[in-house]
Design a protein around this motif. Structure first.
Motif, PDB file in Angstrom:
ATOM      1  N   UNK A 194      89.653  61.177 -12.857  1.00  0.00           N
ATOM      2  CA  UNK A 194      88.288  61.647 -12.562  1.00  0.00           C
ATOM      3  C   UNK A 194      88.116  63.113 -12.963  1.00  0.00           C
ATOM      4  N   UNK A 195      89.133  63.905 -12.708  1.00  0.00           N
ATOM      5  CA  UNK A 195      89.040  65.338 -13.067  1.00  0.00           C
ATOM      6  C   UNK A 195      88.913  65.473 -14.576  1.00  0.00           C
ATOM      7  N   UNK A 196      89.728  64.724 -15.325  1.00  0.00           N
ATOM      8  CA  UNK A 196      89.639  64.795 -16.772  1.00  0.00           C
ATOM      9  C   UNK A 196      88.262  64.348 -17.254  1.00  0.00           C
ATOM     10  N   UNK A 197      87.765  63.276 -16.666  1.00  0.00           N
ATOM     11  CA  UNK A 197      86.463  62.758 -17.113  1.00  0.00           C
ATOM     12  C   UNK A 197      85.342  63.743 -16.786  1.00  0.00           C
ATOM     13  N   UNK A 198      85.368  64.333 -15.592  1.00  0.00           N
ATOM     14  CA  UNK A 198      84.300  65.256 -15.213  1.00  0.00           C
ATOM     15  C   UNK A 198      84.378  66.555 -16.015  1.00  0.00           C
ATOM     16  N   UNK A 199      85.569  66.960 -16.429  1.00  0.00           N
ATOM     17  CA  UNK A 199      85.662  68.150 -17.282  1.00  0.00           C
ATOM     18  C   UNK A 199      84.914  67.913 -18.605  1.00  0.00           C
ATOM     19  N   UNK A 200      85.081  66.742 -19.163  1.00  0.00           N
ATOM     20  CA  UNK A 200      84.360  66.431 -20.413  1.00  0.00           C
ATOM     21  C   UNK A 200      82.860  66.353 -20.195  1.00  0.00           C
ATOM     22  N   UNK A 201      82.475  65.784 -19.099  1.00  0.00           N
ATOM     23  CA  UNK A 201      81.046  65.682 -18.801  1.00  0.00           C
ATOM     24  C   UNK A 201      80.423  67.057 -18.561  1.00  0.00           C
ATOM     25  N   UNK A 202      81.182  67.947 -17.897  1.00  0.00           N
ATOM     26  CA  UNK A 202      80.650  69.297 -17.647  1.00  0.00           C
ATOM     27  C   UNK A 202      80.485  70.031 -18.968  1.00  0.00           C
ATOM     28  N   UNK A 203      81.439  69.863 -19.928  1.00  0.00           N
ATOM     29  CA  UNK A 203      81.296  70.505 -21.222  1.00  0.00           C
ATOM     30  C   UNK A 203      80.044  70.004 -21.955  1.00  0.00           C
ATOM     31  N   UNK A 204      79.815  68.717 -21.760  1.00  0.00           N
ATOM     32  CA  UNK A 204      78.642  68.139 -22.441  1.00  0.00           C
ATOM     33  C   UNK A 204      77.354  68.296 -21.600  1.00  0.00           C
ATOM     34  N   UNK A 205      77.501  69.022 -20.472  1.00  0.00           N
ATOM     35  CA  UNK A 205      76.371  69.250 -19.553  1.00  0.00           C
ATOM     36  C   UNK A 205      75.808  67.933 -19.020  1.00  0.00           C
ATOM     37  N   UNK A 206      76.690  66.929 -18.935  1.00  0.00           N
ATOM     38  CA  UNK A 206      76.273  65.637 -18.383  1.00  0.00           C
ATOM     39  C   UNK A 206      76.539  65.565 -16.881  1.00  0.00           C
ATOM     40  N   UNK A 234      77.404  68.110 -13.192  1.00  0.00           N
ATOM     41  CA  UNK A 234      77.326  69.454 -12.643  1.00  0.00           C
ATOM     42  C   UNK A 234      78.716  69.968 -12.352  1.00  0.00           C
ATOM     43  N   UNK A 235      78.810  71.303 -12.238  1.00  0.00           N
ATOM     44  CA  UNK A 235      80.082  71.941 -11.901  1.00  0.00           C
ATOM     45  C   UNK A 235      80.526  71.569 -10.482  1.00  0.00           C
ATOM     46  N   UNK A 236      79.571  71.370  -9.618  1.00  0.00           N
ATOM     47  CA  UNK A 236      79.894  70.994  -8.234  1.00  0.00           C
ATOM     48  C   UNK A 236      80.614  69.641  -8.201  1.00  0.00           C
ATOM     49  N   UNK A 237      80.170  68.733  -9.038  1.00  0.00           N
ATOM     50  CA  UNK A 237      80.829  67.418  -9.081  1.00  0.00           C
ATOM     51  C   UNK A 237      82.254  67.548  -9.576  1.00  0.00           C
ATOM     52  N   UNK A 238      82.506  68.475 -10.524  1.00  0.00           N
ATOM     53  CA  UNK A 238      83.870  68.693 -11.014  1.00  0.00           C
ATOM     54  C   UNK A 238      84.733  69.275  -9.910  1.00  0.00           C
ATOM     55  N   UNK A 239      84.140  70.208  -9.144  1.00  0.00           N
ATOM     56  CA  UNK A 239      84.904  70.790  -8.055  1.00  0.00           C
ATOM     57  C   UNK A 239      85.269  69.742  -7.015  1.00  0.00           C
TER      58      UNK A 239
END
Length: 384
Positions: free
Chosen positions: A163-175, A177-182
Motif C-alpha cells: 500500500x505504501x508503494x502504491x500510494x507513493x506512486x499515486x501521490x507523485x501522479x497527484x491521484x 493525497x499526502x494524508x492518505x500516504x501518511x
C-alpha cells in the motif's frame, strides 16, 4: 604133666592175638574214617571257598553314619524359650528355639512405614511427570497459535508495504493525497511492529516448550528415583520380615534332637551352633576296606551287615559308592612319601553302604560298630 599145662597157655595166646588183631583193625578203620571225614571237609571247604568264600570281602573297620544337621540362628538375640528336650523326635518345620522378637518386629513396622512413604513419593512423582507432560502439550498448542499469529502479521506487513508503494506512486501522479500516504505508512509501521512481536512471541513459546521438556525429563528422573526408592524400601521390608521369621529356629529335617547346647535366657549370635538334628531313618554305613579288597567291588553288590550291639541279628544292604580317594588323602595332615622315609602301608578306602530295610524295634544309631561282608561274585553267581 608139662603137656597138659602148655596146652591152655597156647589157647590163651591165640585168643590174645585175635583181640589185638581186632583192635588194630578198628584203629585202621577209625583212622581211615577220620581221614575220609577230613578229606570230605577239605573238599567241602575248598569248594565253598572256590565258589563263594574267595569273593567275600569283610572288614570290622565299619561304623554307622548319618548326615545330621547342626541348627543355628541366622540372627542375634536372647533365647526366649527352648521348645524341645534332648533326644526328642521332631518333624521338619517344628519350632526348636524361640528368640525374643520385639526389636525385629519394631524394625518390621518401621520398614512397612518406609514402604508406605516410598509409595506416596512415587505417586507424587508420577503426578508431577503427568503435569510436565500436560505442560508440554500446552506449549505445543501455544506454538501453533503463535505461528498462526506470525503468519497473519506477516501477511498484513506485506499488504501495508505494498500500500505504501502504491500510494507513493499515486501521490507523485497527484491521484492521492499526502494524508492518505501518511496513513499507509503508519499502517505499515504498525504491521511491521506486530510482525516482530509475533516473532518474539513464537520464540518465547518455543523456549517455554524447551523448559517444559526439561522439566518433564527431570520429572521422569524423579519417577525412576522414587521407583528405585520404593523397591529398596520393599526389599528392606522383606529382610525385616525374614528377620522376624528367623527368630523361630525350625527343624530342617525329620530326626532326633541331640547335642543341645542352648538354654532360655542365653544370648546367641548369628551362626552359633545350638543343637543337632540326627535323621535316624537315613542312616548308612561307612566301611573302610583295604585297597587289596576293592579289585572286584562296585556299587550295587549285596552286603551282609552284623551290628555289634545286636549280635543275634543280621542286616542286608547294598554298596552305594566307593570313595574317589583313600582316607589318607582327605586327612588333615596327609603323609608325604617324598621325604625319603617311605614305608609302604596298605591304604583303606571308605565304602558307603545303604541298608535295604531298617531293623524293626531296634534303632541303628550313628557311631555303632558293625562288621560288613561284601559279596563280590559276578551277578550270575551271586544270584545262584
Amino acid at each position: 604133666m608139662n603137656v597138659a599145662v602148655d596146652e591152655p597157655v597156647l589157647a590163651n595166646d591165640g585168643r590174645q592175638d585175635d583181640a589185638v588183631s581186632r583192635k588194630q583193625a578198628r584203629r585202621r578203620l577209625a583212622l581211615y574214617g577220620g581221614a575220609g571225614v577230613v578229606l570230605v571237609g577239605v573238599l567241602v571247604f575248598g569248594g565253598y571257598w572256590y565258589s563263594v568264600g574267595r569273593y567275600l570281602q569283610s572288614t570290622d573297620d565299619a561304623y554307622v553314619r548319618a548326615d545330621w544337621v547342626t541348627s543355628s540362628s541366622r540372627v542375634a538375640g536372647f533365647v526366649a524359650k527352648v521348645e524341645v528336650d534332648d533326644d526328642q523326635p521332631v518333624k521338619a518345620g517344628d519350632v526348636l528355639v524361640r528368640l525374643q522378637d520385639r526389636d525385629y518386629r519394631a524394625r518390621y513396622e518401621q520398614a512397612k512405614a518406609d514402604v508406605a512413604e516410598a509409595h506416596a513419593a512415587f505417586t507424587a512423582a508420577q503426578a508431577l511427570a503427568q503435569v510436565a507432560g500436560e505442560r508440554i502439550a500446552q506449549q505445543q498448542q501455544a506454538i501453533v497459535q503463535a505461528e498462526s499469529v506470525l503468519q497473519s502479521t506477516d501477511a498484513e506487513r506485506r499488504r501495508t508495504t505494498l500500500d505504501v508503494k502504491r500510494y507513493k506512486g499515486l501521490v507523485r501522479d497527484s491521484a492521492a493525497t499526502l494524508q492518505r500516504l501518511e496513513q499507509a505508512n503508519a499502517s505499515a509501521v504498525q504491521a511491521g511492529a506486530a510482525w516482530q512481536g509475533a516473532q518474539a512471541q513464537l520464540r518465547e513459546r518455543r523456549s517455554q516448550l524447551a523448559m517444559a521438556k526439561a522439566q518433564a525429563a527431570y520429572a521422569d528422573a524423579q519417577v525412576e528415583q522414587r521407583r528405585a526408592g520404593q523397591a529398596s524400601a520393599q526389599a528392606r521390608l522383606v529382610l525385616a520380615e525374614q528377620d522376624v521369621q528367623d527368630t523361630l529356629i525350625r527343624a530342617p529335617i525329620d530326626g532326633v534332637v541331640g547335642q543341645r547346647r542352648v538354654r532360655a535366657g542365653q544370648h546367641v549370635v548369628a551362626g552359633q551352633p545350638l543343637l543337632a538334628v540326627v535323621p535316624l531313618q537315613q542312616t548308612y554305613i561307612v566301611a573302610n576296606y583295604k585297597e587289596t579288597q576293592l579289585t572286584h567291588m562296585h556299587p550295587g553288590q549285596p552286603v551282609r551287615i552284623n551290628v555289634d550291639s545286636y549280635s543275634d541279628r543280621q542286616l542286608l544292604g547294598r554298596v552305594a559308592s566307593v570313595s574317589p580317594a583313600s582316607g589318607n588323602v582327605f586327612a588333615l595332615l596327609p603323609s608325604d612319601n617324598a621325604t625319603g622315609n617311605f614305608t609302604k602301608i596298605v591304604q583303606r578306602f571308605p565304602v558307603r553302604i545303604l541298608l535295604e530295610q531298617p531293623m524293626s524295634g531296634q534303632p541303628i544309631l550313628p557311631g555303632m560298630s558293625v562288621v560288613t561282608t561284601v559279596d563280590t561274585r559276578p551277578t550270575e553267581s551271586a544270584d545262584e
